[in-house]
Design an enzyme around this catalytic site. Structure first.
Site, mmCIF file in Angstrom:
data_model
loop_
_atom_site.group_PDB
_atom_site.id
_atom_site.type_symbol
_atom_site.label_atom_id
_atom_site.label_comp_id
_atom_site.label_asym_id
_atom_site.label_seq_id
_atom_site.Cartn_x
_atom_site.Cartn_y
_atom_site.Cartn_z
ATOM 1 N N HIS A 1 0.790 -1.133 -0.081
ATOM 2 C CA HIS A 1 -0.016 0.052 0.015
ATOM 3 C C HIS A 1 0.971 1.403 0.172
ATOM 4 C CE1 HIS A 1 0.819 -0.689 4.186
ATOM 5 N NE2 HIS A 1 0.298 0.596 4.476
ATOM 6 N N HIS B 1 1.294 3.947 2.025
ATOM 7 C CA HIS B 1 1.774 4.679 3.141
ATOM 8 C C HIS B 1 3.088 4.717 3.134
ATOM 9 C CE1 HIS B 1 -2.015 4.064 5.742
ATOM 10 N NE2 HIS B 1 -2.289 5.054 4.838
ATOM 11 N N ASP C 1 5.754 4.317 4.916
ATOM 12 C CA ASP C 1 6.658 3.524 5.774
ATOM 13 C C ASP C 1 6.788 2.266 5.004
ATOM 14 O OD1 ASP C 1 3.858 3.186 6.542
ATOM 15 O OD2 ASP C 1 4.622 2.029 8.224
ATOM 16 N N HIS C 2 5.986 2.074 3.869
ATOM 17 C CA HIS C 2 6.126 0.940 2.760
ATOM 18 C C HIS C 2 6.468 1.331 1.609
ATOM 19 C CE1 HIS C 2 3.855 -1.880 5.878
ATOM 20 N NE2 HIS C 2 3.814 -0.762 6.189
ATOM 21 N N HIS D 1 -7.193 -2.156 5.670
ATOM 22 C CA HIS D 1 -6.521 -1.371 5.978
ATOM 23 C C HIS D 1 -7.158 0.254 6.164
ATOM 24 C CE1 HIS D 1 -2.926 0.712 8.249
ATOM 25 N NE2 HIS D 1 -2.380 0.967 7.147
ATOM 26 N N ASP E 1 -0.207 -3.947 5.973
ATOM 27 C CA ASP E 1 -1.034 -3.678 7.229
ATOM 28 C C ASP E 1 -2.375 -4.065 7.185
ATOM 29 O OD1 ASP E 1 1.454 -2.312 7.456
ATOM 30 O OD2 ASP E 1 0.775 -0.510 8.022
ATOM 31 N N HIS F 1 6.120 -5.176 11.958
ATOM 32 C CA HIS F 1 5.462 -4.016 12.171
ATOM 33 C C HIS F 1 5.082 -3.326 13.588
ATOM 34 C CE1 HIS F 1 2.378 -0.733 10.598
ATOM 35 N NE2 HIS F 1 3.316 -0.729 9.496
#
Lengths: 301, 301
Positions: free
Chosen positions: A60, A62, A64-65, A140, A210, A268
């Site tokens: 996805h 976001h 941090d990914h 998510h 996530d 995570h």
């Protein structure tokens, strides 16, 4: 099957912890899964050869990914890569990457293929003779997929001692290994089970980050060799799971138990916790075979 | 005036070297200059308080100077920042950042102001009572600006022993400090130079990365306290300067000499070199006061 965790902490990169990224080596493939900021440095630190990476799967959008993806794509260019790179990720990922390449006047010389995902049903995203990769739709705050990597079953094993009991031409061996029965010259049918044994068991890996607790994915990941399932929170903060779209260690373990997975790997973690060992403790109250993912950790199955 | 080098290597981040970013602390401001991938981690490592950063200056949109910006902007949000952030950089920077915020459904809660630059002439980008920041147009492969940070002169120093020779009302002291002459009751004019001394010398810092050798900027950076000038190549590779739009150590030193700067700080080394001490050696053949910038290095002036 070898899994290298490059980063497995949530939210922001910090001095000694990295956002999400991992490398799965399976059947001669080197798959990169998610790509938080700093992933290219962690690839170097863990001695993963850049040229081995031909497919990147992004769960996805976001940060941090995926904030490390543009840097990696650019570095591949600077290293004079010429082999194609395939990026599988949510719709929008192509625009995000190509806009930055355009602004920096740095188009890649190597072929860059985007495979944008929009389906909320599981779908095949990669397949060859030995492996198949499918999405695992996750729940998510934004559109998000996990990924399921499955070895395909190999040929059945010929039991030569049994085969020799009959007058079977070698030309039939290949079809027998594929599971076919044999019809002898006199019309007798020899069932395949008499002549062969099962192929060696296949391995499989499910990546689920996530996601909030969601049993819908259980049928998809049933019996996998290893499941990486996010566990952002401990029980002390489980009230945050619903609003943030994340899972607790116990929820991850419950999914692992219901899906009958071989090994559960946690990750995570919220950066609020100093002792990630507590995640294993809590998960183990539900499911026994729990491993703690950590940056630089390698798991072999 | 304190300069902290967070990263000063060109091209790709590596295990032990970082792409360009630096922090200039001057007159109670904490300015971030450029923001390569991993800058937020280097800020933490160098204990720079995130909330002190209110202005970020981006020279150009090559990845090694701005791929860390989106991560930093996002982290500020996650840390519940509420004070405004001003980003000064080339046109296009707003679209690159806001597209990624949109895709990740992560709008900042704090006010985020973009000041997009397009001029090829030097212009003022920030100013308050004590400091002025101007662009330094640079010659690179893409639109690029350096930045000049100048303290404004303070008040002139009152020489009280001289002031006491006359019957001057205290109400006039402020205007004398500002440089005004004094007219006594009898009409006599006391020239300001008799009553005051020069204010303490101002400090200034010029940041010039990335750029090919270009004397046009010399008049702008004349006499600065410190000049950071990129020196991507040694003499052995000086033939690469023209095509890549970069400078050699000797070219950086030549600019420093012609601009009569106090200290030259080198950086933006090509990662092909193991011994960055050679950059100083070569630069010193032209200009004496040369410092080698390196990640984590702090310079105080």
């Amino acid at each position: 099957m070898k899994l290298t965790i490059l980063g497995c902490y949530s939210a922001t990169p910090r001095t000694f912890t990295n956002p999400t990224s991992q490398v799965l080596e399976i059947n001669n493939h080197t798959f990169l899964i998610d790509c938080g900021e700093g992933t290219q440095v962690e690839l170097r630190r863990n001695k993963v050869k850049f040229s081995r990476i031909k497919h990147i799967f992004i769960s996805h959008l976001h940060g941090d990914h995926f904030f490390g993806l543009i840097g990696l794509v650019s570095t591949f260019r600077m290293l004079s890569r010429d082999i194609p790179l395939h990026i599988h990720g949510p719709k929008g990922i192509k625009e995000a990457i190509t806009l930055q390449l355009k602004l920096s006047s740095s188009w890649t010389d190597y072929p860059l293929h985007f495979h944008e995902l929009t389906s909320t049903e599981s779908e095949v995203v990669f397949e060859d003779e030995t492996i198949i990769v499918k999405t695992i739709p996750l729940q998510h705050r934004v559109y998000c997929n996990g990924f399921l990597f499955q070895e395909k079953p190999g040929d059945r094993k010929l039991l030569m001692s049994k085969v020799m009991n009959y007058d079977i031409d070698k030309a039939y061996y290949r079809s027998i290994k594929k599971g076919k029965d044999v019809t002898l010259d006199d019309g007798t049918i020899v069932p395949n089970e008499e002549l062969t044994d099962d192929p060696k068991p296949t391995k499989s890996y499910a990546y689920c980050s996530d996601t909030r607790y969601d049993e819908a994915k259980i049928s998809l990941i049933k019996d996998v060799t290893a499941l990486y399932h996010e566990s952002t929170f401990l029980e002390s903060h489980k009230h945050l799971c619903a609003t943030t779209g994340h899972s607790s260690a116990i929820e991850a373990a419950t999914i692992a138990k219901k899906a009958n997975v071989g090994t559960l790997i946690l990750g995570h973690y919220s950066t609020r916790y100093d002792n990630i060992g507590l995640f294993r403790e809590e998960a183990k109250t539900v499911f026994d075979n729990v491993e703690i993912g950590d940056d630089g950790e390698v798991f072999e199955f």
